[in-house]
Enzyme design. Structure first.
Site, PDB file in Angstrom:
ATOM      1  N   SER A 142       0.864  -1.198   0.000  1.00  0.00           N
ATOM      2  CA  SER A 142       0.000   0.000   0.000  1.00  0.00           C
ATOM      3  C   SER A 142       0.892   1.237   0.000  1.00  0.00           C
ATOM      4  CB  SER A 142      -0.860  -0.020   1.268  1.00  0.00           C
ATOM      5  OG  SER A 142      -1.471   1.220   1.512  1.00  0.00           O
ATOM      6  N   TYR A 155      -3.658  -0.646  10.174  1.00  0.00           N
ATOM      7  CA  TYR A 155      -3.476  -0.889   8.733  1.00  0.00           C
ATOM      8  C   TYR A 155      -2.077  -0.459   8.298  1.00  0.00           C
ATOM      9  CZ  TYR A 155      -4.548  -0.798   3.716  1.00  0.00           C
ATOM     10  OH  TYR A 155      -4.548  -1.024   2.358  1.00  0.00           O
TER      11      TYR A 155
HETATM   12  P1  NAD Z   1     -12.042  -5.155  -0.901  1.00  0.00           P
HETATM   13  O1  NAD Z   1     -12.634  -4.859   0.426  1.00  0.00           O
HETATM   14  O2  NAD Z   1     -12.816  -4.866  -2.138  1.00  0.00           O
HETATM   15  O3  NAD Z   1     -11.556  -6.674  -0.978  1.00  0.00           O
HETATM   16  C1  NAD Z   1     -11.041  -7.361   0.138  1.00  0.00           C
HETATM   17  C2  NAD Z   1     -11.118  -8.859  -0.119  1.00  0.00           C
HETATM   18  O4  NAD Z   1     -10.615  -9.538   1.031  1.00  0.00           O
HETATM   19  C3  NAD Z   1     -12.529  -9.359  -0.337  1.00  0.00           C
HETATM   20  O5  NAD Z   1     -12.522 -10.354  -1.340  1.00  0.00           O
HETATM   21  C4  NAD Z   1     -12.897  -9.980   1.004  1.00  0.00           C
HETATM   22  O6  NAD Z   1     -13.832 -11.039   0.878  1.00  0.00           O
HETATM   23  C5  NAD Z   1     -11.551 -10.517   1.423  1.00  0.00           C
HETATM   24  N1  NAD Z   1     -11.488 -10.721   2.878  1.00  0.00           N
HETATM   25  C6  NAD Z   1     -11.767  -9.834   3.859  1.00  0.00           C
HETATM   26  N2  NAD Z   1     -11.609 -10.412   5.065  1.00  0.00           N
HETATM   27  C7  NAD Z   1     -11.205 -11.689   4.836  1.00  0.00           C
HETATM   28  C8  NAD Z   1     -10.881 -12.783   5.667  1.00  0.00           C
HETATM   29  N3  NAD Z   1     -10.929 -12.688   7.009  1.00  0.00           N
HETATM   30  N4  NAD Z   1     -10.522 -13.958   5.092  1.00  0.00           N
HETATM   31  C9  NAD Z   1     -10.485 -14.085   3.741  1.00  0.00           C
HETATM   32  N5  NAD Z   1     -10.764 -13.070   2.908  1.00  0.00           N
HETATM   33  C10 NAD Z   1     -11.123 -11.888   3.442  1.00  0.00           C
HETATM   34  O7  NAD Z   1     -10.695  -4.319  -0.909  1.00  0.00           O
HETATM   35  P2  NAD Z   1      -9.560  -4.132  -2.003  1.00  0.00           P
HETATM   36  O8  NAD Z   1      -9.345  -2.686  -2.149  1.00  0.00           O
HETATM   37  O9  NAD Z   1      -9.799  -4.938  -3.214  1.00  0.00           O
HETATM   38  O10 NAD Z   1      -8.328  -4.687  -1.165  1.00  0.00           O
HETATM   39  C11 NAD Z   1      -7.468  -5.711  -1.611  1.00  0.00           C
HETATM   40  C12 NAD Z   1      -6.089  -5.486  -1.049  1.00  0.00           C
HETATM   41  O11 NAD Z   1      -5.538  -4.308  -1.618  1.00  0.00           O
HETATM   42  C13 NAD Z   1      -6.031  -5.278   0.474  1.00  0.00           C
HETATM   43  O12 NAD Z   1      -4.891  -5.914   1.011  1.00  0.00           O
HETATM   44  C14 NAD Z   1      -5.903  -3.777   0.604  1.00  0.00           C
HETATM   45  O13 NAD Z   1      -5.291  -3.413   1.812  1.00  0.00           O
HETATM   46  C15 NAD Z   1      -5.028  -3.483  -0.588  1.00  0.00           C
HETATM   47  N6  NAD Z   1      -5.013  -2.081  -1.035  1.00  0.00           N
HETATM   48  C16 NAD Z   1      -6.140  -1.485  -1.505  1.00  0.00           C
HETATM   49  C17 NAD Z   1      -6.056  -0.168  -1.934  1.00  0.00           C
HETATM   50  C18 NAD Z   1      -7.255   0.561  -2.465  1.00  0.00           C
HETATM   51  O14 NAD Z   1      -7.128   1.772  -2.723  1.00  0.00           O
HETATM   52  N7  NAD Z   1      -8.394  -0.062  -2.670  1.00  0.00           N
HETATM   53  C19 NAD Z   1      -4.850   0.511  -1.902  1.00  0.00           C
HETATM   54  C20 NAD Z   1      -3.723  -0.138  -1.410  1.00  0.00           C
HETATM   55  C21 NAD Z   1      -3.817  -1.450  -1.001  1.00  0.00           C
END
Ligand code: NAD
Length: 250
Positions: A142, A155
């Site tokens: 991130s 986080y």
């Molecule tokens: P999202 O909330 O759309 O997806 C999260 C996923 O994790 C979902 O499929 C959910 O079912 C799964 N999940 C949540 N808790 C869980 C658990 N206990 N066991 C198994 N699966 C679980 O969010 P996203 O933005 O797609 O996030 C994906 C990754 O990207 C994360 O690690 C997030 O920190 C990272 N990220 C996102 C952004 C952003 O801007 N969206 C930026 C940097 C990093």
């Protein structure tokens, strides 16, 4: 384009019910990989999209924050296609509360999923890959692997940890055929960022700071994940690849 071809490979991607994990799983399948999709709420839509591409999909519902369950989750994942060549540690959550009020359970929940499950799954995949002398592990970091963020201390700690862990594992395994790298997405439109997008002023001020002039979309990660999963990146180890529209360059 043989360098990027993933035909015959099996990729385990976590957090595939939607968002970034879904797009990366589909991107890997477009490059030829079969997909083990793991998320707490199931990944029916992702599995259907993978199968529509003519690849195999195994949709496994599991709570990855339960460390005691991880071994059987991983064993089922290996059994699906007989091997795991690529692991994408993507599942992650965020809890937004000021540090002074940040609940202990929020802290544990975030660290359990975002950091502990990343290490334990990498350890299991690493053992499996070391036996064969090849494999790719891609962790999702991130901008908060570099910056402090606001109201998200757990986080931020977890994502700094993910960047450090990526380098630690790369050091140990680079000489044994396993590449461990990370992708650090910038601000991407998913459920994770929905509360920030809903705050019009914050949304605008973030957008203005992004040199590309827009937030990322999940499909922006398809190319980077295929690159890091393929032999095109065989001499990359312990790298954190920013996919951020220039955010960190500013
Ligand atoms: P999202 O909330 O759309 O997806 C999260 C996923 O994790 C979902 O499929 C959910 O079912 C799964 N999940 C949540 N808790 C869980 C658990 N206990 N066991 C198994 N699966 C679980 O969010 P996203 O933005 O797609 O996030 C994906 C990754 O990207 C994360 O690690 C997030 O920190 C990272 N990220 C996102 C952004 C952003 O801007 N969206 C930026 C940097 C990093």
């Amino acid at each position: 384009m043989g360098l990027f071809d993933l035909s015959g490979k099996a990729a385990l991607v976590t957090g595939t019910s939607g968002g970034l994990g879904q797009a990366m799983a589909i991107g890997l399948a477009e490059a030829g990989a079969d997909i083990v999709a793991i998320s707490s709420s199931g990944s029916a839509q992702t599995a259907a999209a993978v199968e529509a591409l003519g690849r195999r999909a195994f949709d496994q519902q599991a709570d990855l924050s339960d460390a005691d369950a991880l071994e059987s989750v991983f064993d089922r994942a290996v059994a699906a296609f007989g091997r795991i060549d690529i692991l994408v540690n993507n599942a992650g959550i965020i809890r937004r509360t000021p540090a002074a009020d940040h609940g202990r359970q929020d802290w544990y929940d975030v660290i359990d999923l975002n950091l502990n499950s990343v290490f334990f799954l990498s350890q299991m995949a690493g053992r499996h890959m070391l036996e064969r002398g090849s494999g790719k592990i891609i962790n999702i970091a991130s901008m908060l692997s570099y910056q402090g963020g606001v109201n998200v201390p757990g986080y931020t700690a977890s994502k700094h940890g993910v960047a450090g862990l990526t380098k630690a594992l790369a050091n140990e395994w680079a000489g044994r055929g396993i590449q461990v790298n990370a992708i650090a997405p910038g601000y991407m439109t998913t459920n994770n960022t929905a509360p920030i997008m809903a705050d019009e002023q914050r949304y605008r001020s973030i957008t203005e700071r992004i040199p590309a002039g827009r937030w990322g979309v999940p499909d922006d990660l398809k190319g980077p994940v295929v690159f890091l999963a393929s032999s095109a990146s065989d001499y990359m180890n312990g790298h954190v690849l920013n996919v951020d529209g220039g955010w960190m360059a500013r």
